[in-house]
Design an enzyme around this catalytic site. Structure first.
Site, short mmCIF file in Angstrom:
data_model
loop_
_atom_site.label_atom_id
_atom_site.label_comp_id
_atom_site.label_asym_id
_atom_site.label_seq_id
_atom_site.Cartn_x
_atom_site.Cartn_y
_atom_site.Cartn_z
N HIS A 1 0.84 -1.21 0.00
CA HIS A 1 0.00 0.00 0.00
C HIS A 1 0.86 1.25 0.00
CE1 HIS A 1 1.21 -0.37 4.18
NE2 HIS A 1 0.95 0.92 4.32
N ARG B 1 6.80 -9.31 16.05
CA ARG B 1 7.37 -8.00 15.74
C ARG B 1 6.39 -6.91 16.18
NH1 ARG B 1 6.79 -4.92 10.71
NH2 ARG B 1 8.51 -3.44 10.62
N ASP C 1 0.61 4.95 1.96
CA ASP C 1 -0.18 5.56 3.04
C ASP C 1 -1.01 6.71 2.47
OD1 ASP C 1 0.99 3.79 4.79
OD2 ASP C 1 2.45 5.22 5.56
N HIS D 1 4.80 0.20 0.07
CA HIS D 1 5.50 -0.61 1.07
C HIS D 1 4.57 -1.66 1.66
CE1 HIS D 1 3.74 2.88 3.13
NE2 HIS D 1 3.71 2.15 4.23
C1 LIG Z 1 -6.63 6.42 6.64
C2 LIG Z 1 -6.09 5.31 7.04
C3 LIG Z 1 -6.24 4.00 6.31
C4 LIG Z 1 -5.35 3.11 7.11
C5 LIG Z 1 -5.48 3.68 8.49
C6 LIG Z 1 -5.31 5.13 8.27
C7 LIG Z 1 -3.81 5.37 8.00
C8 LIG Z 1 -3.13 4.33 7.10
C9 LIG Z 1 -3.97 3.23 6.45
C10 LIG Z 1 -3.41 1.76 6.38
C11 LIG Z 1 -2.58 1.47 7.61
C12 LIG Z 1 -2.52 1.50 5.21
C13 LIG Z 1 -2.28 0.00 5.09
C14 LIG Z 1 -3.53 -0.79 4.88
C15 LIG Z 1 -4.51 -0.61 6.02
C16 LIG Z 1 -5.83 -1.25 5.67
C17 LIG Z 1 -3.99 -1.47 7.18
O1 LIG Z 1 -3.48 -2.59 6.91
O2 LIG Z 1 -4.12 -1.17 8.35
C18 LIG Z 1 -4.68 0.93 6.21
C19 LIG Z 1 -5.57 1.59 7.22
C20 LIG Z 1 -7.00 1.20 7.24
O3 LIG Z 1 -7.83 1.55 6.38
O4 LIG Z 1 -7.30 0.59 8.22
O1 LIG Z 2 4.69 -2.10 10.61
C1 LIG Z 2 5.30 -1.76 9.60
O2 LIG Z 2 6.50 -2.00 9.43
C2 LIG Z 2 4.61 -1.01 8.49
C3 LIG Z 2 3.20 -0.65 8.78
C4 LIG Z 2 2.60 0.25 7.76
O3 LIG Z 2 3.11 0.42 6.68
C5 LIG Z 2 1.34 0.94 8.08
O4 LIG Z 2 0.75 0.67 9.14
O5 LIG Z 2 0.93 1.79 7.26
FE LIG Z 3 2.12 2.14 5.64
#
Ligand SMILES: C=C1C[C@]23C[C@H]1CC[C@H]2[C@]1(C)CCC[C@@](C)(C(=O)O)[C@H]1[C@@H]3C(=O)O
Ligand SMILES: O=C(O)CCC(=O)C(=O)O
Ligand SMILES: [Fe+2]
Length: 384
Positions: free
Chosen positions: A239, A305, A241, A295
């Site tokens: 994804h 982790r 951010d 990333h």
């Molecule tokens: C606006 C947001 C979507 C997410 C939470 C916040 C900030 C970052 C996003 C996120 C972490 C990016 C990775 C994928 C995601 C689904 C996750 O794995 O947590 C994302 C968040 C989300 O929608 O929950």
């Molecule tokens: O935990 C990590 O190393 C990356 C997490 C991440 O990319 C996120 O939460 O947006």
């Molecule tokens: Fe991220």
């Protein structure tokens, strides 16, 4: 968009008193095989073979007011943001003891019984609260993690400390104070990075600092349990951010991967360094001159982790719009994205779209479409 949690699991996950099923680290780490709904496509999950030589930016000179060192730091950040939007910083003035304390307290919350955790579960549409593998939102490609997210806004009110004390439990006051301090340190560092980004882009040094002064950011703790088949799943899928700037601290276990030059690269943890990346909001503020970076977080079979993530977001109603001079400097001299607010983009990511690397393009189409309720994404992954 989210459908009900699938039950394609090898043995039933814990059931809360209300009958709903929940997944937490305790359950995940006991699985000898990755359940079907935690499997990711091979091309997403295949492990990175190379390491990224990520630029490490020493902030000492910047904080001491040294003009040459500041310029050098801004240049290094600029070149990394032009190519992939990702760098590390040292001498960032975030107290090492505070970082350690933040890690010491991560499990205070994750060790709570599932009934307590789900009391503060994320609600539909909101990025705040507890999530066990995002099972409440998605039914496939589930992430091998538990997360806990809360809001931070700088000011006299200790909102983080109060949230922990009043919303979780009275005895979480100490934990809350630690995350209050940690979030304050992250907010302050983010504003400093905003100055360096402005210098690198050649706009007024204070432009972004002032824009983000009243940011309402998201602070998150992540726990990635061990996984017996780590090449089949992911802790966090590929994804970019969606927010403006992210400051990540990963522990020494390692697992962060960045997609650069058409390949996944491991980002080896550097003791004392913080990992910073540009998000979609900053890409839009720079009119696409800077890129948000793709990333993911891999999992492993030997050691759980943890990571601490600060997602800097603009105040919800602020209009995200690039400076005129950047529009002129950018390719074709035209606007790449419409004016929008964080509230618009957040709504898109929480209610209409699962964040990936094409969020910003798909958001733009959705935002400009006459019939948002019938939206179908037309931009697809470029990483494969
Ligand atoms: C606006 C947001 C979507 C997410 C939470 C916040 C900030 C970052 C996003 C996120 C972490 C990016 C990775 C994928 C995601 C689904 C996750 O794995 O947590 C994302 C968040 C989300 O929608 O929950
Ligand atoms: O935990 C990590 O190393 C990356 C997490 C991440 O990319 C996120 O939460 O947006
Ligand atoms: Fe991220």
């Amino acid at each position: 968009m989210a459908s009900s949690p699938s039950v394609l699991l090898s043995s039933p996950p814990p059931t809360a008193k209300d009958g709903s099923r929940f997944i937490d680290s305790n359950y995940l780490q006991k699985q000898s095989h990755v359940p079907a709904n935690f499997k990711w496509p091979e091309e997403d999950a295949a492990s990175a073979q190379e390491e990224l030589n990520a630029p490490v930016v020493d902030l000492e000179g910047f904080f001491n007011g040294d003009v040459v060192a500041t310029d050098n730091a801004a240049k290094l950040i600029r070149s990394s943001c032009l190519s992939h939007g990702f760098f590390q910083v040292t001498n960032h003035r975030v107290d090492a003891d505070l970082i350690q304390l933040a890690y010491d307290h991560v499990d205070d919350f994750f060790n709570l019984p599932i009934e307590e955790k789900i009391k503060v579960q994320r609600r539909p549409g909101s990025p705040y609260g507890y999530s066990g593998a995002h099972m409440d939102r998605f039914s496939s490609n589930l992430p091998w993690k538990e997360t806990f997210s809360f809001a931070f806004q700088n000011g006299p009110e200790k909102t983080v400390a109060d949230y922990f004390k009043f919303t979780i439990r009275k005895d979480f006051e100490q934990t809350g104070l630690v995350y209050q301090k940690y979030s304050e340190a992250m907010h302050s560092l983010s504003l400093s990075i905003m100055e360096l980004l402005a210098i690198g882009l050649g706009v007024d040094r204070m432009l972004y600092r002032e824009f983000f002064e009243d940011a309402v950011s998201i602070m998150r703790t992540n726990l990635y349990p061990t996984c017996q088949e780590p090449n089949l799943s992911l802790g966090t899928g590929p994804h970019c951010d969606p927010n403006a700037l992210t400051i990540l601290h990963q522990d020494l276990v390692g697992g962060l991967d960045v997609f650069v030059d058409d390949k996944w690269h491991k980002v080896r943890p550097v003791l004392g360094a913080l990992v910073i990346n540009i998000g979609d909001v900053f890409a839009a503020l720079s009119n696409g001159i800077y890129r948000s970076c793709l990333h993911r977080a891999a999992v492993n079979s030997h050691k759980e982790r943890r990571s601490l993530v600060f997602f800097m977001c603009p105040r919800a109603d602020k209009v995200v719009k690039p400076a005129e001079e950047l529009v002129r400097k950018s390719e074709g001299g035209t606007r790449k994205f419409p004016d929008f607010t964080w509230s618009d983009l957040l709504e898109f990511t929480q209610n209409h779209y699962r964040v990936n690397e094409t969020t910003l393009e798909n958001f733009t189409d959705w935002f400009l479409s006459a019939d948002r309720s019938n939206f179908k994404p037309t931009h697809f992954k470029k990483s494969q």
